[in-house]
Design a protein around this motif. Sequence first.
Motif, mmCIF file in Angstrom:
data_model
loop_
_atom_site.group_PDB
_atom_site.id
_atom_site.type_symbol
_atom_site.label_atom_id
_atom_site.label_comp_id
_atom_site.label_asym_id
_atom_site.label_seq_id
_atom_site.Cartn_x
_atom_site.Cartn_y
_atom_site.Cartn_z
ATOM 1 N N PHE A 119 6.937 6.708 -4.368
ATOM 2 C CA PHE A 119 7.709 7.940 -4.173
ATOM 3 C C PHE A 119 7.861 8.256 -2.692
ATOM 4 C CE2 PHE A 119 3.829 10.436 -3.540
ATOM 5 C CZ PHE A 119 2.905 9.737 -4.301
ATOM 6 N N VAL A 120 6.871 7.861 -1.869
ATOM 7 C CA VAL A 120 6.993 8.082 -0.433
ATOM 8 C C VAL A 120 8.034 7.136 0.156
ATOM 9 C CG1 VAL A 120 5.781 8.055 1.763
ATOM 10 C CG2 VAL A 120 4.632 8.921 -0.263
ATOM 11 N N LEU A 179 -3.454 4.833 -5.020
ATOM 12 C CA LEU A 179 -2.012 4.915 -5.237
ATOM 13 C C LEU A 179 -1.708 5.475 -6.625
ATOM 14 C CD1 LEU A 179 -0.731 1.563 -3.714
ATOM 15 C CD2 LEU A 179 -0.477 3.852 -2.798
ATOM 16 N N PHE A 190 1.888 13.079 -8.219
ATOM 17 C CA PHE A 190 3.287 13.275 -7.842
ATOM 18 C C PHE A 190 4.137 13.593 -9.068
ATOM 19 C CE2 PHE A 190 7.542 11.364 -7.472
ATOM 20 C CZ PHE A 190 8.056 12.183 -6.482
ATOM 21 N N LEU A 191 3.776 12.996 -10.209
ATOM 22 C CA LEU A 191 4.535 13.256 -11.434
ATOM 23 C C LEU A 191 4.058 14.531 -12.121
ATOM 24 C CD1 LEU A 191 4.756 9.603 -12.761
ATOM 25 C CD2 LEU A 191 6.622 10.977 -11.866
ATOM 26 N N GLY A 192 3.051 15.185 -11.528
ATOM 27 C CA GLY A 192 2.608 16.475 -12.054
ATOM 28 C C GLY A 192 1.558 16.378 -13.145
ATOM 29 N N VAL A 193 1.041 15.179 -13.419
ATOM 30 C CA VAL A 193 0.017 15.062 -14.457
ATOM 31 C C VAL A 193 -1.330 14.642 -13.878
ATOM 32 C CG1 VAL A 193 1.540 14.671 -16.422
ATOM 33 C CG2 VAL A 193 0.840 12.739 -15.027
ATOM 34 N N ALA A 232 -2.307 9.178 -6.746
ATOM 35 C CA ALA A 232 -1.231 9.859 -6.027
ATOM 36 C C ALA A 232 0.028 9.920 -6.892
ATOM 37 C CB ALA A 232 -0.944 9.142 -4.716
ATOM 38 N N THR A 233 0.310 8.806 -7.602
ATOM 39 C CA THR A 233 1.511 8.760 -8.425
ATOM 40 C C THR A 233 1.409 9.728 -9.602
ATOM 41 O OG1 THR A 233 1.776 6.454 -7.797
ATOM 42 C CG2 THR A 233 3.048 7.222 -9.682
ATOM 43 N N TRP A 267 10.132 10.283 -18.647
ATOM 44 C CA TRP A 267 9.555 11.380 -17.891
ATOM 45 C C TRP A 267 9.956 12.726 -18.495
ATOM 46 C CZ3 TRP A 267 5.891 13.392 -16.018
ATOM 47 C CH2 TRP A 267 5.953 14.487 -15.160
ATOM 48 N N ILE A 303 -1.776 8.779 2.263
ATOM 49 C CA ILE A 303 -1.989 7.902 1.101
ATOM 50 C C ILE A 303 -1.856 6.450 1.530
ATOM 51 C CG2 ILE A 303 -1.182 7.266 -1.210
ATOM 52 C CD1 ILE A 303 0.115 10.103 -1.321
ATOM 53 N N ILE A 327 2.874 16.485 -2.316
ATOM 54 C CA ILE A 327 4.242 15.964 -2.223
ATOM 55 C C ILE A 327 5.059 16.437 -3.421
ATOM 56 C CG2 ILE A 327 5.636 13.867 -2.122
ATOM 57 C CD1 ILE A 327 3.285 12.548 -0.684
ATOM 58 N N GLY A 335 2.111 11.645 2.629
ATOM 59 C CA GLY A 335 2.529 10.291 2.245
ATOM 60 C C GLY A 335 1.899 9.255 3.157
ATOM 61 N N LEU A 377 11.489 8.514 -0.918
ATOM 62 C CA LEU A 377 11.900 9.705 -0.163
ATOM 63 C C LEU A 377 12.164 9.363 1.301
ATOM 64 C CD1 LEU A 377 9.473 12.369 -1.744
ATOM 65 C CD2 LEU A 377 11.943 12.198 -2.069
ATOM 66 N N GLN A 414 7.517 15.669 -20.552
ATOM 67 C CA GLN A 414 7.463 17.094 -20.250
ATOM 68 C C GLN A 414 7.829 17.939 -21.455
ATOM 69 O OE1 GLN A 414 9.893 16.889 -16.732
ATOM 70 N NE2 GLN A 414 8.138 17.462 -15.485
ATOM 71 N N VAL A 457 8.799 6.503 -11.655
ATOM 72 C CA VAL A 457 8.792 7.170 -10.354
ATOM 73 C C VAL A 457 10.148 7.028 -9.674
ATOM 74 C CG1 VAL A 457 7.766 7.167 -8.060
ATOM 75 C CG2 VAL A 457 6.323 6.807 -10.059
ATOM 76 N N GLY A 468 -0.907 13.537 -3.479
ATOM 77 C CA GLY A 468 0.231 13.321 -4.382
ATOM 78 C C GLY A 468 0.793 14.646 -4.866
ATOM 79 N N SER A 499 0.799 -1.228 0.000
ATOM 80 C CA SER A 499 0.000 0.000 0.000
ATOM 81 C C SER A 499 0.834 1.282 0.000
ATOM 82 C CB SER A 499 -0.924 0.032 1.218
ATOM 83 O OG SER A 499 -1.625 -1.176 1.343
ATOM 84 N N ALA A 500 2.146 1.161 0.159
ATOM 85 C CA ALA A 500 2.970 2.366 0.262
ATOM 86 C C ALA A 500 3.274 2.913 -1.133
ATOM 87 C CB ALA A 500 4.263 2.052 0.998
ATOM 88 N N PRO A 501 2.993 4.201 -1.372
ATOM 89 C CA PRO A 501 3.327 4.781 -2.680
ATOM 90 C C PRO A 501 4.850 4.780 -2.859
ATOM 91 C CG PRO A 501 2.162 6.381 -1.293
ATOM 92 C CD PRO A 501 2.432 5.190 -0.448
ATOM 93 N N SER A 537 12.983 8.929 -11.192
ATOM 94 C CA SER A 537 12.907 10.382 -11.026
ATOM 95 C C SER A 537 13.210 10.788 -9.581
ATOM 96 C CB SER A 537 11.559 10.926 -11.512
ATOM 97 O OG SER A 537 10.610 10.890 -10.486
#
Lengths: 306, 294
Positions: free
Chosen positions: A145-146, B224, B231-234, B227-228, A263, B268, B247, B265, A149, A267, A248, B244, A141-143, A251
């Motif tokens: 990116f979290v 999730l 987090f990636l801005g989209v 949130a992802t 990524w 989420i 963060i 975080g 980090l 952009q 993810v 997300g 369940s943990a994202p 990045s």
Amino acid sequence: MLIYLAKRLGASVVILLGVTVVTFCLTFLMPADPVAMIAGRNSTAETRELIRKQLGLDRPLIVQYTSYVTRLAQGDFGRSYARKTDVGDLIWSRLPATLLLMLGAIVAELLIGIPAGIYAATRRGKVSDKTMMTLSFVGVSAPQFVVGLSLLYVFAYMLGWLPLGGYGTFAHLILPALTLGIAGGGWYSRMMRSSMVDVLRQDYVRTARAKGVPEWRVVMKHALRNAILPIIAMIGLDIGIFMSGVVVVESVFGWPGIGQLMWQAIQAVDIPIIMGVTTVAAAFIIAGNLLADLTTPLVDPRIRLR
Amino acid sequence: MTRANQKVRGAMGAIWTQFRKDRMAVIGLIVIAVLVIGAVGAPWLAPFNPNEQFFDGLTLEGSPLPPSERFWFGTDTLGRDQFSRVLYGAGTSLVIGILANGAAVLIGTLLGVTAGYIRGAAGAAIMRFTDLMMAFPALLLGIALASLLKPSLFIVALVIALVNWVQIARVVYAQTLALSEREFVEAARAIGAGPWRILLRHLVPHLIPTVLVYGTLGIATTVLYEATLSFLGVGVQPPTPSWGKMIFESQSYYLTAPWLVFIPGAAILIVALAFNLVGDGLRDALDPTQRGRR
């Protein structure tokens, strides 16, 4: 076996062609005009028309698609709009980093999942089993990116044991690989547990116990060999999940692989790179699925291929 | 009360009795209830307006404030109260989780049942299409779609649904296929039941547990995923608060202001974990033979 292999390979090629159709269609929905991006702001209408012709964007769609696939088949992914370099070269130069990261993640998830699963299975129904299975859900369940980090904060910033991102040595690989592999570790611990619980119920395990084989030996030697098979067969399927995860993780850690490339390309609306990376990623996923299908009967001969 | 009604209540009771035994699943359910209350009641519960920038919300040097009595979760880089923003973000997360996953479940179930029950050319075409979708890295496809569609809350939900229906379609397909070979279906056909009757009265009721379990577990995946993307801005765009996104906006400060990253975080993680635990508990309650597997 050979017929099966040929059939599966044929199906894989068809799926890969389907992938190129979808990526090709997607790029036409992109809001930004690639011609304007290459030509720059102060370009004249003539320059833009010339670039449009050079890129072949004035031709009918079906012609553009056919030439795209023909060039793909020759390993030509076209040129990047923003970087003005060959997309194939870009992808090949970054692929090793991503593959290394994925390999690290596979090691990480097996190192987490298998011991955790064995631990829970041998303590079935106890509090330690329940705790372990809840923890496995925390991993799932943990994202990412979290997780990334957090690991950076604790192990790189507070403790200073590992570098704050980057690429190069084994120390650089540990945290990104752990981040990418932690969710898989959670799933594998659940799978390993249920597989082990099934095996421990079998007659030959009872026989071994009756003979007086010590319990640790029953588990680690008699049961483990059979219990681990379904997990080995699943590894190929991880590639699909990892191909998403690397965007993810790369990045967050500044890992120079194709996830980071993708990524940056999104952009910059760099369409050839987006198409190229998606196609290469899809090819790896298809290969991974094929690998999973082929390893299943190899590790367990009772399963026959059709 | 009709007999059918009594039977349904009996079944629900049995499921609840089973579900209640799984302590973690019950905790998950309580967490979800608290979240729903927090999200719906955010305008009354939040101490501040989530978009108000406080003059005293930053240090003299302009850095965000750590958690304090006034700002429970600290302030963000613009001097806004993070507790209020996290509270409002719960709504975004839950709405997308339920909306997107509901749509994905609907698409997946319809296609899965069609392919498994009708079969033929249409069924084969659907399954080949799911094979094709399986070959795409879900996140790359989602990023590409989201970045070209200019995401609003609704668009993000749509993108997630378009990417996430595949798994459930495959599961429902396999189950429909297996069910339609069973004797009770043959018996129904033998006494003259039409295809629609067999589908709605005999097959669909057997699919409900699967759809329910995958529907619940899918909300965790969807939360999730949202949130992802954010987090990636989209993902969803400001001013809609999203964990997300929070963060994403403050990730470069995570060493100096870690509360900006770790509090959203944790939020989420808690939501995804709660739905996973409830889904797992439901699976065990609905199918006792599968207890402890996966």
